[in-house]
Motif scaffolding. Structure first.
Motif, short mmCIF file in Angstrom:
data_model
loop_
_atom_site.label_atom_id
_atom_site.label_comp_id
_atom_site.label_asym_id
_atom_site.label_seq_id
_atom_site.Cartn_x
_atom_site.Cartn_y
_atom_site.Cartn_z
N CYS A 70 116.90 -6.34 -21.58
CA CYS A 70 115.72 -6.57 -20.77
C CYS A 70 115.07 -5.26 -20.35
CB CYS A 70 116.11 -7.38 -19.53
SG CYS A 70 114.67 -7.92 -18.60
N ALA A 72 112.64 -5.29 -18.05
CA ALA A 72 112.04 -5.48 -16.71
C ALA A 72 112.82 -4.74 -15.62
CB ALA A 72 111.96 -6.97 -16.38
N ARG A 73 114.13 -4.76 -15.67
CA ARG A 73 115.00 -4.02 -14.76
C ARG A 73 114.78 -4.35 -13.28
NH1 ARG A 73 115.47 1.76 -17.87
NH2 ARG A 73 117.25 1.96 -16.51
N CYS A 74 114.74 -5.63 -12.97
CA CYS A 74 114.64 -6.05 -11.56
C CYS A 74 115.87 -5.50 -10.82
CB CYS A 74 114.66 -7.57 -11.47
SG CYS A 74 113.45 -8.36 -12.52
N PHE A 76 117.49 -6.57 -8.32
CA PHE A 76 118.43 -7.55 -7.76
C PHE A 76 119.28 -8.18 -8.85
CE2 PHE A 76 114.44 -9.60 -8.77
CZ PHE A 76 114.85 -10.61 -9.60
N CYS A 77 119.11 -7.72 -10.10
CA CYS A 77 119.72 -8.42 -11.25
C CYS A 77 120.95 -7.67 -11.75
CB CYS A 77 118.69 -8.54 -12.37
SG CYS A 77 119.37 -9.29 -13.87
N PHE A 79 122.61 -8.92 -14.40
CA PHE A 79 122.84 -9.51 -15.72
C PHE A 79 122.31 -8.64 -16.87
CE2 PHE A 79 120.74 -12.13 -19.04
CZ PHE A 79 121.88 -12.60 -19.69
N TYR A 80 121.22 -7.96 -16.66
CA TYR A 80 120.53 -7.34 -17.79
C TYR A 80 121.25 -6.08 -18.30
CZ TYR A 80 118.64 -3.40 -15.08
OH TYR A 80 118.51 -2.26 -14.34
N GLY A 116 116.61 -12.17 -21.14
CA GLY A 116 115.95 -10.93 -20.75
C GLY A 116 114.65 -10.74 -21.52
N HIS A 117 113.89 -9.74 -21.08
CA HIS A 117 112.62 -9.43 -21.76
C HIS A 117 112.94 -8.43 -22.87
CE1 HIS A 117 110.14 -10.62 -17.97
NE2 HIS A 117 111.08 -11.48 -18.26
N LYS A 197 106.87 -7.43 -13.97
CA LYS A 197 107.25 -8.50 -14.92
C LYS A 197 106.35 -9.72 -14.72
CE LYS A 197 110.92 -11.23 -12.66
NZ LYS A 197 112.31 -11.64 -12.66
#
Ligand code: SF4
Length: 407
Positions: A70, A72-74, A76-77, A79-80, A116-117, A197
């Motif tokens: 991904c 985007a790299r939020c 709060f995530c 997972f990516y 993910g993106h 995003k």
């Protein structure tokens, strides 16, 4: 509670019980000053009005994350993985078919497919996957690609979001999950690094476009990061406005931010905050029929209590989960446990589809179904295989180009 506040709460509560609508200031007053049991009573009254038959539904589906790569790299995530990361993955079509076979074996009828993106998956990859799924499993449903993923595909392929939706529907998309909403206030989105995003307007516009295209979608809210109470309520108000216009949301699902292994860090909101937030959303979102309990983040016991705080749906017997688990929560309930929780709370449990149409009684009472004591993962640890079909699609990142050359 000071007496002026208590009088105001009583006045708002009476209007809610009479079927009236609350505005943002009144919602805030309730959230700040109504006792928890009163909030629960108001939410439960609305739930009973909308669902007098005391049925609580759930769906058997599988939460499949087709890629964890991904851009985007939020913050709060948990997972990516970044492009080129050694534990980044893209699932192969055959792996996804196997997951569908396992889902059907336990009575499931749908994949919740999100990822993910990934800059190396053009729209053709999604179209080919959806067509392949539909040709093998014509009745199986694809609840797939949240608004930020639709926007990512639109930007990557330089085509409008409405065209992305239409093309994916033509390939087999059945409905869109409400992920990626977090809090639909741009100040919050900038702080969480999820503004680029999708802005709040972009998320809402894509949902409205999906509704115009004839799709039903869900809506979500992840609370407990940096938002104020006012912003939590603004999120609900913005969803209520779109629902007034389109009527396309089937359900609302809220859960608390899961902080473990995230860049943002911090703490998780409490169980009482969850129940108050859920109850408030049932009161504010008076044009939503269904509220899901988020037992996967709150655990089975709070999930069961949710049924007294406005929820009429236990969400999914989800078989597989990767995103919430990456952030530290690892609750698992199979159909037997979900049904026990529903019945013990005094409701009748029924299986449903994404449109909240009842499909029948618990499947395990109709036939033998294997017990599911742990949630599956996207892939076994250490499996770094690269699906063969990826070489059919042009890569954009240097890392993926190099990988596909070696395939
Ligand atoms: S939440 Fe979704 S979009 Fe954001 S970093 Fe994680 S996988 Fe990417």
């Amino acid at each position: 509670m000071a007496s002026a506040d208590s009088e105001m709460v009583e006045e708002i509560a009476k209007r809610v019980l009479d079927g009236g609508r609350v505005n943002a200031a009144e919602a805030l007053e309730l959230y700040h000053h109504a006792p928890t049991q009163l909030l629960g009573h108001l939410a439960d009254t609305i739930r009973a009005r909308k669902h007098p038959e005391r049925i609580v539904t759930y769906i058997i589906d599988r939460n499949v994350n087709y890629t964890n790569i991904c851009v985007a790299r939020c913050n709060f995530c948990a997972f990516y993985r970044t492009v080129g990361s050694s534990d980044g993955y893209v699932l192969g079509f055959e792996e996804i078919f196997r997951k569908i076979d396992e889902t059907i074996a336990v009575g499931g009828n749908q994949l919740l497919l999100q990822g993910g993106h990934n800059p190396d998956l053009p729209i053709q990859w999604y179209e080919d996957l959806f067509r392949a799924v539909k040709s093998r499993y014509p009745e199986f449903k694809l609840h797939a690609l949240s608004p930020p993923e639709v926007l990512h595909i639109s930007r990557l392929n330089q085509i409008p979001t409405r065209t992305v939706i239409d093309r994916l529907v033509a390939a087999g998309l059945d409905s869109i999950p409400g992920g990626g909403a977090e809090i639909l206030v741009d100040r919050v989105r900038k702080l969480l690094n999820c503004y680029t995003k999708a802005t709040s307007d972009e998320w809402l516009d894509i949902m409205a476009q999906a509704h115009e295209a004839g799709l039903r979608t869900t809506a979500t809210m992840m609370y407990g990061t940096v938002e104020t109470d006012e912003e939590r309520i603004e999120h609900m108000m913005r969803l209520r406005d779109v629902q007034d216009r389109t009527g396309g949301f089937t359900a609302f699902i809220t859960w608390s931010y899961q902080p473990e292994h995230t860049e943002h860090g911090g703490y998780e909101a409490t169980g009482i905050d969850y129940l108050r937030t859920l109850a408030l959303s049932r009161i504010v979102l008076d044009n939503f029929d269904n509220m899901q309990a988020s037992w996967v983040t709150q655990g089975g016991k709070v999930g069961q209590l949710s049924l007294a705080f406005g929820a009429n749906d236990m969400g999914s017997v989800m078989i597989e989960e990767n995103v919430v688990r990456a952030a530290g929560a690892s609750y698992c309930m199979d159909e037997v446990e979900i049904v026990e929780n529903v019945e013990d709370a005094g409701f009748t449990a029924k299986r449903r589809n994404m449109h909240y149409e009842v499909l029948g009684d618990p499947i395990y009472r109709e036939r033998d179904v294997p017990r599911m004591l742990a949630l599956a993962t996207a892939r076994a640890d250490g499996d770094a295989s690269v699906p063969d079909e990826l070489k059919n699609y042009p890569a954009r990142s240097r890392a993926a180009k190099a990988l596909r050359l070696t395939q």
